[in-house]
Motif scaffolding. Structure first.
Motif, PDB file in Angstrom:
ATOM      1  N   PHE A 157      41.791   1.073 110.252  1.00  0.00           N
ATOM      2  CA  PHE A 157      42.242   0.538 111.520  1.00  0.00           C
ATOM      3  C   PHE A 157      41.289  -0.490 112.125  1.00  0.00           C
ATOM      4  CE2 PHE A 157      46.068   2.773 112.134  1.00  0.00           C
ATOM      5  CZ  PHE A 157      45.918   4.010 111.545  1.00  0.00           C
ATOM      6  N   ASP A 158      40.208  -0.846 111.405  1.00  0.00           N
ATOM      7  CA  ASP A 158      39.308  -1.880 111.909  1.00  0.00           C
ATOM      8  C   ASP A 158      40.015  -3.221 112.034  1.00  0.00           C
ATOM      9  OD1 ASP A 158      37.319  -0.096 112.106  1.00  0.00           O
ATOM     10  OD2 ASP A 158      36.152  -0.788 110.411  1.00  0.00           O
ATOM     11  N   LEU A 159      41.024  -3.467 111.195  1.00  0.00           N
ATOM     12  CA  LEU A 159      41.742  -4.732 111.220  1.00  0.00           C
ATOM     13  C   LEU A 159      43.063  -4.572 111.969  1.00  0.00           C
ATOM     14  CD1 LEU A 159      41.256  -5.959 107.542  1.00  0.00           C
ATOM     15  CD2 LEU A 159      40.218  -6.920 109.601  1.00  0.00           C
ATOM     16  N   PRO A 160      43.352  -5.436 112.959  1.00  0.00           N
ATOM     17  CA  PRO A 160      44.636  -5.343 113.658  1.00  0.00           C
ATOM     18  C   PRO A 160      45.788  -5.467 112.663  1.00  0.00           C
ATOM     19  CG  PRO A 160      43.141  -6.842 114.792  1.00  0.00           C
ATOM     20  CD  PRO A 160      42.505  -6.507 113.481  1.00  0.00           C
ATOM     21  N   GLN A 161      46.800  -4.664 112.866  1.00  0.00           N
ATOM     22  CA  GLN A 161      47.890  -4.625 111.901  1.00  0.00           C
ATOM     23  C   GLN A 161      48.608  -5.965 111.801  1.00  0.00           C
ATOM     24  OE1 GLN A 161      50.294  -1.192 112.403  1.00  0.00           O
ATOM     25  NE2 GLN A 161      51.817  -1.800 110.915  1.00  0.00           N
ATOM     26  N   ASN A 162      48.757  -6.667 112.933  1.00  0.00           N
ATOM     27  CA  ASN A 162      49.477  -7.935 112.888  1.00  0.00           C
ATOM     28  C   ASN A 162      48.676  -9.054 112.237  1.00  0.00           C
ATOM     29  OD1 ASN A 162      47.583  -8.302 114.860  1.00  0.00           O
ATOM     30  ND2 ASN A 162      49.004  -8.942 116.464  1.00  0.00           N
ATOM     31  N   ALA A 190      56.951  10.124 112.465  1.00  0.00           N
ATOM     32  CA  ALA A 190      55.522   9.880 112.290  1.00  0.00           C
ATOM     33  C   ALA A 190      55.040   8.770 113.205  1.00  0.00           C
ATOM     34  CB  ALA A 190      55.240   9.506 110.841  1.00  0.00           C
ATOM     35  N   SER A 191      53.765   8.811 113.524  1.00  0.00           N
ATOM     36  CA  SER A 191      53.191   7.792 114.394  1.00  0.00           C
ATOM     37  C   SER A 191      52.915   6.530 113.602  1.00  0.00           C
ATOM     38  CB  SER A 191      51.903   8.321 115.020  1.00  0.00           C
ATOM     39  OG  SER A 191      52.137   9.501 115.735  1.00  0.00           O
ATOM     40  N   THR A 192      53.960   5.735 113.466  1.00  0.00           N
ATOM     41  CA  THR A 192      53.820   4.531 112.654  1.00  0.00           C
ATOM     42  C   THR A 192      53.975   3.277 113.502  1.00  0.00           C
ATOM     43  OG1 THR A 192      56.174   4.694 112.111  1.00  0.00           O
ATOM     44  CG2 THR A 192      54.616   5.613 110.533  1.00  0.00           C
ATOM     45  N   GLY A 193      53.738   3.399 114.811  1.00  0.00           N
ATOM     46  CA  GLY A 193      53.883   2.234 115.661  1.00  0.00           C
ATOM     47  C   GLY A 193      54.926   2.498 116.726  1.00  0.00           C
ATOM     48  N   ARG A 194      54.864   1.762 117.854  1.00  0.00           N
ATOM     49  CA  ARG A 194      55.831   1.931 118.920  1.00  0.00           C
ATOM     50  C   ARG A 194      57.142   1.280 118.505  1.00  0.00           C
ATOM     51  NH1 ARG A 194      53.131  -0.707 123.974  1.00  0.00           N
ATOM     52  NH2 ARG A 194      54.876   0.226 125.056  1.00  0.00           N
ATOM     53  N   THR A 195      58.219   2.028 118.576  1.00  0.00           N
ATOM     54  CA  THR A 195      59.519   1.481 118.227  1.00  0.00           C
ATOM     55  C   THR A 195      60.461   1.669 119.390  1.00  0.00           C
ATOM     56  OG1 THR A 195      60.285   3.553 117.284  1.00  0.00           O
ATOM     57  CG2 THR A 195      59.200   2.008 115.785  1.00  0.00           C
ATOM     58  N   ILE A 196      61.453   0.820 119.476  1.00  0.00           N
ATOM     59  CA  ILE A 196      62.409   0.880 120.567  1.00  0.00           C
ATOM     60  C   ILE A 196      63.739   0.332 120.098  1.00  0.00           C
ATOM     61  CG2 ILE A 196      61.898  -1.406 121.539  1.00  0.00           C
ATOM     62  CD1 ILE A 196      62.075  -0.031 124.333  1.00  0.00           C
ATOM     63  N   SER A 197      64.839   0.876 120.601  1.00  0.00           N
ATOM     64  CA  SER A 197      66.172   0.468 120.189  1.00  0.00           C
ATOM     65  C   SER A 197      66.763  -0.488 121.207  1.00  0.00           C
ATOM     66  CB  SER A 197      67.071   1.694 120.026  1.00  0.00           C
ATOM     67  OG  SER A 197      68.411   1.336 119.960  1.00  0.00           O
ATOM     68  N   MET A 198      67.251  -1.637 120.751  1.00  0.00           N
ATOM     69  CA  MET A 198      67.887  -2.581 121.656  1.00  0.00           C
ATOM     70  C   MET A 198      69.127  -1.982 122.285  1.00  0.00           C
ATOM     71  SD  MET A 198      67.886  -5.532 123.066  1.00  0.00           S
ATOM     72  CE  MET A 198      66.762  -6.548 122.144  1.00  0.00           C
ATOM     73  N   GLU A 199      69.886  -1.191 121.490  1.00  0.00           N
ATOM     74  CA  GLU A 199      71.085  -0.565 122.039  1.00  0.00           C
ATOM     75  C   GLU A 199      70.723   0.356 123.194  1.00  0.00           C
ATOM     76  OE1 GLU A 199      71.856  -1.820 117.930  1.00  0.00           O
ATOM     77  OE2 GLU A 199      70.299  -0.628 118.894  1.00  0.00           O
ATOM     78  N   LEU A 200      69.583   1.069 123.079  1.00  0.00           N
ATOM     79  CA  LEU A 200      69.163   1.976 124.137  1.00  0.00           C
ATOM     80  C   LEU A 200      68.802   1.192 125.389  1.00  0.00           C
ATOM     81  CD1 LEU A 200      68.503   4.865 124.968  1.00  0.00           C
ATOM     82  CD2 LEU A 200      66.207   4.535 124.070  1.00  0.00           C
ATOM     83  N   ILE A 201      68.141   0.056 125.217  1.00  0.00           N
ATOM     84  CA  ILE A 201      67.772  -0.766 126.363  1.00  0.00           C
ATOM     85  C   ILE A 201      69.019  -1.265 127.084  1.00  0.00           C
ATOM     86  CG2 ILE A 201      66.687  -2.924 127.075  1.00  0.00           C
ATOM     87  CD1 ILE A 201      64.727  -2.578 124.795  1.00  0.00           C
ATOM     88  N   LEU A 202      70.004  -1.761 126.308  1.00  0.00           N
ATOM     89  CA  LEU A 202      71.224  -2.281 126.908  1.00  0.00           C
ATOM     90  C   LEU A 202      71.986  -1.182 127.640  1.00  0.00           C
ATOM     91  CD1 LEU A 202      72.513  -4.673 124.107  1.00  0.00           C
ATOM     92  CD2 LEU A 202      71.285  -5.255 126.195  1.00  0.00           C
ATOM     93  N   PHE A 203      72.059  -0.013 127.015  1.00  0.00           N
ATOM     94  CA  PHE A 203      72.779   1.096 127.619  1.00  0.00           C
ATOM     95  C   PHE A 203      72.128   1.501 128.939  1.00  0.00           C
ATOM     96  CE2 PHE A 203      73.459   5.742 128.010  1.00  0.00           C
ATOM     97  CZ  PHE A 203      74.835   5.725 128.188  1.00  0.00           C
ATOM     98  N   ALA A 204      70.794   1.601 128.919  1.00  0.00           N
ATOM     99  CA  ALA A 204      70.083   1.987 130.131  1.00  0.00           C
ATOM    100  C   ALA A 204      70.262   0.940 131.223  1.00  0.00           C
ATOM    101  CB  ALA A 204      68.600   2.186 129.828  1.00  0.00           C
TER     102      ALA A 204
END
Length: 548
Positions: free
Chosen positions: A145-150, A528-542
């Motif tokens: 993790f010393d190197l940023p993933q991006n 698993a903790s593989t990064g923050r994920t989010i669903s566009m459909e969930l955002i639109l619905f909310a």
């Protein structure tokens, strides 16, 4: 009113753009490792792979091997039988390495380098080209993790022509995986490039190993955002999983556990634990990064226990450490497919042991009060199963006195019969005879403490002699079922709420947790903790809910 409606609809069209910009600014991870390129009317109609005659070159254009009729081409990752070849490949683009349809190749790339590949002789009937890239390992310093993933993502480029300066589609790897689909192919040649970003000097490892596959049939490697793996239970050294059902709506099995692989990685105390989390969507990484446990040392079988009572996979892994968190990956090697990882943690006490595949109580598969110093998994399973079977004997004799085959006028119920009663009683009996066990330190509110010598059944105290533990009580609906399904002559009744129910039975949880014990129970897998994920459909619905 009309003006309000127009404004409202106009506002809705801005929601995706606003959300997308917010996600980009926040650095949230969307599933962006897949790119599909097509014309407006492009459709997929995969055809048979083209017959080709390919020479395999190294980076200096020296011929390494030539494919022949019905020959075997060996790459660094697999041996693939080729169909008879009839056509000849054209001279490759300068500096490009020729590749074979649907054949994976593996190379190492350094920071700032670009590798170019060419697939020629594409059949004119092929209407799409599927390209997938897996990162097998990546550069790192003392810890991954010393190197940023991006900063360590490879970039995949592709075009359906070998013309100089032709525009190329491109996409970066996400958690070790990227894919491009080119539709409505314009030529019989495609050029693919993989580019490594520039990195600082002084790294412990400063190169990537990757695997690329191009195919005219379908994606030859992929990642699934569903896990297809469910945790049944753990103890201090073992874990039991099941898969989704293998059957169709007609109850016909379409898969077998032998079609799948399992890889278990330890979260901490491992030089590659960080790597695998950063490359969790890569079949190549999961398959080659040195898993603690894989299908070669796991117990894999088919079972009908659990949801639907239809065939599914069962995986038992052992040799784990207590109080340790692990990542489990299910794979499908024939498709080079890796499913979303599941994390799980082993128990801290040795007073609970996982048992499964009981002959009589076939729905039982969980940790039970045990004593690892005196009982193996096999002997413990036999003890509990025999205890339940012996208790069932008296009920079975009583059931014979019920007129099960009587006429409808004399039966005890027109909706229930003796088979229903026998099944409900068996499920209830197995649940109350074989307690579900968890750590004494577990603080969940639905657990019932069992100090030493105070187990539900005296035989457990006398024979097993477990240490203190907490019990997940049987589900109350199992008791209700025998009252509903059996003749009133049995005199079955269930305690009422506030009058003993809470001390004998638990209630099912709506959130997927196992808050009471029932046959075939399994945990909804945690991602698993593989990064923050989010669903566009969930955002639109909310957002719509907020507007309305």
């Amino acid at each position: 009113m009309k003006s309000f409606t127009i404004c409202f609809l106009w506002f809705l069209t801005l929601i995706p753009l606003i959300c997308a910009q917010w996600i980009k600014q926040e650095g949230l991870l969307l599933p962006n490792s897949f790119l599909e390129v097509a014309s407006e009317n492009g459709e997929v109609d995969p055809s048979e792979p083209p017959d080709m005659h390919l020479d395999i070159y190294d980076r200096a254009d020296h011929v390494l091997s030539t494919s022949q009729s019905s020959s075997t081409v060996v790459s660094s990752s697999s041996v693939i039988e080729q169909d008879p070849v009839t056509t000849t490949m054209t001279i490759p683009t300068s500096g490009a390495t020729p590749i074979i349809d649907s054949t994976p190749i593996r190379f190492t790339i350094n920071p700032g380098d670009v590798h170019t590949y060419e697939l020629s002789g594409i059949n004119p009937s092929a209407k799409a080209l599927f390209i997938s890239l897996n990162v097998c390992n990546e550069p790192f310093q003392s810890v991954p993790f010393d190197l940023p993933q991006n900063k360590t993502r490879l970039t995949l480029f592709a075009t359906d022509t070998n013309m100089t300066d032709a525009p190329m589609s491109q996409i970066e790897t996400e958690l070790g995986y990227a894919s491009i689909i080119l539709r409505d192919l314009q030529s019989s040649t495609s050029v693919i490039e993989i580019a490594g970003p520039k990195l600082p000097s002084g790294l412990k490892s400063s190169s990537w190993t990757y695997e690329v596959i191009a195919s005219t049939k379908a994606l030859q490697s992929d990642f699934s955002f569903t896990s297809n793996l469910y945790l049944v239970d753990t103890d201090f050294a073992n874990a039991l999983f099941i898969t989704n059902n293998f059957t169709t709506s007609n109850n016909v099995p379409t898969e077998n556990i032998s079609d799948f692989g399992i890889y278990v990685y330890q979260f901490s105390n491992s030089s590659n634990a960080g790597d695998i989390r950063r490359l969790s969507q890569s079949f190549c990484a999961v398959n080659t990064e040195g898993a603690l446990i894989d299908q070669d040392n796991a117990q894999m079988s088919n079972t009908t226990r659990g949801y639907g009572n239809t065939m599914k996979g069962q995986i038992f892994v052992s040799g784990l450490n207590k109080s340790e968190t692990y990542l489990a990956f299910l794979t499908k090697p024939s498709e080079r497919l890796v499913y979303q990882a599941v994390n799980f943690t082993t128990k801290s006490d040795t007073n609970c042991q996982v048992i499964f595949d009981l002959d009589f109580c076939s729905g039982v598969a969980f940790a039970v009060p045990g004593n690892a110093s005196a009982f193996t998994t096999e002997t413990l399973r036999e003890f509990y199963d025999d205890m339940a079977l012996n208790r069932y004997g008296n009920f079975s004799k009583s059931l014979q006195n019920i007129p099960c085959n009587a006429s409808a006028e004399t039966q005890y119920s027109i909706m229930r019969g003796c088979d229903d009663c026998a099944n409900s009683y068996k499920q209830w009996l197995c649940a109350i005879t074989i307690p579900r066990c968890t750590d004494w330190s577990n603080q969940q509110s639905f657990l019932f403490p069992r100090p030493v010598g105070q187990s539900r059944n005296p035989e457990i105290n006398e024979v097993i002699k477990p240490g203190k533990y907490k019990e997940i009580l049987p589900c109350a609906d199992l008791c209700y079922s025998i009252v509903q399904d059996c003749s009133p002559d049995f005199g079955f009744f269930c305690p009422k709420a506030g009058r003993g129910l809470e001390f004998s039975y638990g209630q099912r949880s709506p959130n997927g947790d196992i808050s009471c014990s029932y046959p075939g129970a399994a945990y909804i897998p945690s991602t698993a903790s593989t990064g923050r994920t989010i669903s566009m459909e969930l955002i639109l619905f909310a957002t719509l809910l907020w507007i309305l």
